[in-house]
Design a protein around this motif. Structure first.
Motif, PDB file in Angstrom:
ATOM      1  N   LEU A 253       0.720  -1.404   0.128  1.00  0.00           N
ATOM      2  CA  LEU A 253      -0.098  -0.138   0.108  1.00  0.00           C
ATOM      3  C   LEU A 253       0.933   1.268  -0.128  1.00  0.00           C
ATOM      4  CD1 LEU A 253      -2.733  -0.816   2.891  1.00  0.00           C
ATOM      5  CD2 LEU A 253      -2.496  -1.391   0.107  1.00  0.00           C
ATOM      6  N   ILE A 254       1.747   0.932   0.445  1.00  0.00           N
ATOM      7  CA  ILE A 254       2.743   2.409   0.444  1.00  0.00           C
ATOM      8  C   ILE A 254       3.389   2.434  -0.481  1.00  0.00           C
ATOM      9  CG2 ILE A 254       5.094   3.441   2.144  1.00  0.00           C
ATOM     10  CD1 ILE A 254       4.364   0.879   4.260  1.00  0.00           C
ATOM     11  N   PHE A 255       4.236   2.213  -0.886  1.00  0.00           N
ATOM     12  CA  PHE A 255       4.391   2.766  -2.744  1.00  0.00           C
ATOM     13  C   PHE A 255       3.542   2.765  -3.759  1.00  0.00           C
ATOM     14  CE2 PHE A 255       8.070   0.238  -0.107  1.00  0.00           C
ATOM     15  CZ  PHE A 255       9.020   0.445  -0.085  1.00  0.00           C
ATOM     16  N   PRO A 256       2.674   2.549  -3.527  1.00  0.00           N
ATOM     17  CA  PRO A 256       2.022   3.085  -4.700  1.00  0.00           C
ATOM     18  C   PRO A 256       0.847   4.151  -4.420  1.00  0.00           C
ATOM     19  CG  PRO A 256       0.978   1.152  -4.258  1.00  0.00           C
ATOM     20  CD  PRO A 256       2.071   1.003  -3.401  1.00  0.00           C
ATOM     21  N   GLY A 257       0.698   4.680  -3.003  1.00  0.00           N
ATOM     22  CA  GLY A 257      -0.367   5.184  -3.068  1.00  0.00           C
ATOM     23  C   GLY A 257       1.159   6.459  -2.630  1.00  0.00           C
ATOM     24  N   ALA A 258       1.884   6.475  -2.118  1.00  0.00           N
ATOM     25  CA  ALA A 258       3.093   7.285  -2.395  1.00  0.00           C
ATOM     26  C   ALA A 258       3.616   7.705  -4.237  1.00  0.00           C
ATOM     27  CB  ALA A 258       4.396   6.742  -2.092  1.00  0.00           C
ATOM     28  N   ALA A 259       3.312   7.201  -5.314  1.00  0.00           N
ATOM     29  CA  ALA A 259       3.537   7.211  -5.668  1.00  0.00           C
ATOM     30  C   ALA A 259       2.266   8.449  -6.644  1.00  0.00           C
ATOM     31  CB  ALA A 259       3.185   6.259  -6.943  1.00  0.00           C
ATOM     32  N   ILE A 260       0.885   8.173  -5.992  1.00  0.00           N
ATOM     33  CA  ILE A 260      -0.270   9.444  -6.435  1.00  0.00           C
ATOM     34  C   ILE A 260      -0.114  10.127  -5.084  1.00  0.00           C
ATOM     35  CG2 ILE A 260      -2.985   9.368  -6.177  1.00  0.00           C
ATOM     36  CD1 ILE A 260      -3.052   5.724  -6.169  1.00  0.00           C
ATOM     37  N   CYS A 261       0.344  10.429  -4.029  1.00  0.00           N
ATOM     38  CA  CYS A 261       0.316  11.658  -3.410  1.00  0.00           C
ATOM     39  C   CYS A 261       1.319  12.151  -4.225  1.00  0.00           C
ATOM     40  CB  CYS A 261       1.210  11.593  -2.146  1.00  0.00           C
ATOM     41  SG  CYS A 261      -0.204  10.417  -1.507  1.00  0.00           S
ATOM     42  N   LEU A 262       2.511  11.616  -4.803  1.00  0.00           N
ATOM     43  CA  LEU A 262       3.446  12.513  -4.766  1.00  0.00           C
ATOM     44  C   LEU A 262       2.776  13.403  -6.904  1.00  0.00           C
ATOM     45  CD1 LEU A 262       6.465  10.668  -4.504  1.00  0.00           C
ATOM     46  CD2 LEU A 262       6.328  13.146  -3.784  1.00  0.00           C
ATOM     47  N   THR A 263       2.638  12.345  -7.391  1.00  0.00           N
ATOM     48  CA  THR A 263       2.581  12.507  -8.828  1.00  0.00           C
ATOM     49  C   THR A 263       1.094  14.173  -8.633  1.00  0.00           C
ATOM     50  OG1 THR A 263       2.387  10.359  -9.696  1.00  0.00           O
ATOM     51  CG2 THR A 263       0.910  12.343 -10.853  1.00  0.00           C
ATOM     52  N   VAL A 264       0.428  13.862  -7.303  1.00  0.00           N
ATOM     53  CA  VAL A 264      -1.171  14.293  -7.618  1.00  0.00           C
ATOM     54  C   VAL A 264      -0.363  15.710  -7.222  1.00  0.00           C
ATOM     55  CG1 VAL A 264      -2.945  15.770  -6.891  1.00  0.00           C
ATOM     56  CG2 VAL A 264      -2.538  12.897  -7.690  1.00  0.00           C
ATOM     57  N   LEU A 265       0.402  16.336  -6.604  1.00  0.00           N
ATOM     58  CA  LEU A 265       1.223  16.796  -5.531  1.00  0.00           C
ATOM     59  C   LEU A 265       1.917  17.600  -7.014  1.00  0.00           C
ATOM     60  CD1 LEU A 265       2.308  18.378  -3.352  1.00  0.00           C
ATOM     61  CD2 LEU A 265       4.537  17.503  -2.735  1.00  0.00           C
ATOM     62  N   SER A 266       2.992  16.918  -7.682  1.00  0.00           N
ATOM     63  CA  SER A 266       4.072  17.681  -8.712  1.00  0.00           C
ATOM     64  C   SER A 266       3.250  18.483  -9.112  1.00  0.00           C
ATOM     65  CB  SER A 266       4.687  16.977  -9.541  1.00  0.00           C
ATOM     66  OG  SER A 266       3.931  15.444  -9.995  1.00  0.00           O
TER      67      SER A 266
END
Length: 286
Positions: A253-266
């Motif tokens: 859960l951590i790594f795909p969730g982090a990918a979504i968060c970083l993409t949306v943030l950027s």
């Protein structure tokens, strides 16, 4: 004896530096986009191949993100899943922006009767949350990446139609539009040559911000089993497969969730900065 007047040289204005948020957003976006484009070469394993390692293995040197319940390399799945998620987001935003933009321009420059009818239809659709529209369309069309992309795109159309109409109506009330009409310029040329260059920047900025919403909608549909279907890797689908192992293997859960968060943030950082740059009132407040 006359003393020559001294000439004063105006100081050079200080060079404007890009805000830290823009630099951070651009850096994150470039890294994410490059990783998605070259994911086929960067992924060390086939993202759909099972038993490349032990089941639910913790992150290590060989498996940087660990493995999932089928022994698939999570690092490879997150990389390749980024290409799917970004592809869905780009396709949905482009479709929604083009169709919504045409609808908004048609409502603004097609007469009172057409404007009233189209605005009522747009307002009815806009009253529903875009996620609810996407869910209803996917339930009707069936699950799958093509249907999910189409559903997300259609759910964005009312927003972009209302936005385009508001921008076009503001331009329509300006004196240069009346002068162009008096000069005999047709509606099509008026919109193409005079209106679109003035509202295009704002539409691009809102398209950048809408890209984040499309990414979240795609992940949400896949998480519910209505988007990308297994075994294809997609960030929301990976989250859905790992929810049963949240205590035993939280890295799923951590790594795909982090990918979504970083993409949306950027992309939110880029969109907010572009909006401040385009709108002089927001720039002054900042």
């Amino acid at each position: 004896m006359t003393v020559p007047a001294q000439t004063t040289i105006a100081p050079r204005p200080p060079r404007r530096r890009l805000p830290l948020s823009v630099v951070l957003g651009l850096a994150l976006a470039v890294v994410i986009i490059l990783a998605a484009l070259f994911s086929a070469y960067l992924a060390p394993f086939d993202p759909t191949r099972m038993a490349v390692g032990p089941r639910l293995a913790a992150p290590s040197a060989k498996y940087p993100f660990g493995t999932d319940e089928f022994g698939r390399d999570l690092f490879s799945r997150v990389l390749v899943g980024g290409r799917l998620s970004l592809g869905i987001g780009v396709s949905a935003v482009v479709f929604g922006l083009v169709i919504g933009g045409l609808a908004g321009l048609t409502a603004a420059f097609s007469g009172r009767a057409v404007e009233a009818v189209m605005l009522r239809l747009i307002d009815i659709l806009y009253s529903f949350p875009d996620t609810l529209i996407a869910l209803a369309l996917v339930a009707f069309l069936g699950p799958g990446i093509e249907n999910a992309t189409l559903a997300i795109a259609i759910s964005l159309v009312p927003f972009y139609a209302r936005l385009t109409y508001g921008l076009a109506a503001a331009e329509r009330a300006k004196p240069y539009i009346e002068a162009a009409r008096l000069a005999g310029i047709g509606t099509n040329r008026l919109v193409r040559v005079h209106v679109m260059p003035n509202i295009g920047q704002s539409l691009i900025v809102m398209g950048t911000l809408g890209f984040s919403s499309a990414i979240l909608s795609a992940a949400g549909l896949s998480f519910l089993g209505l988007g990308v279907q297994p075994p294809s890797p997609e960030w929301g689908a990976i989250l859905a497969s790992g929810r049963n192992y949240i205590t035993k293997a939280p890295w799923i859960l951590i790594f795909p969730g982090a990918a979504i968060c970083l993409t949306v943030l950027s992309f939110n950082l880029i969109g907010d900065s572009l909006r401040d740059f385009v709108d002089p009132r927001r720039k002054g407040l900042r």
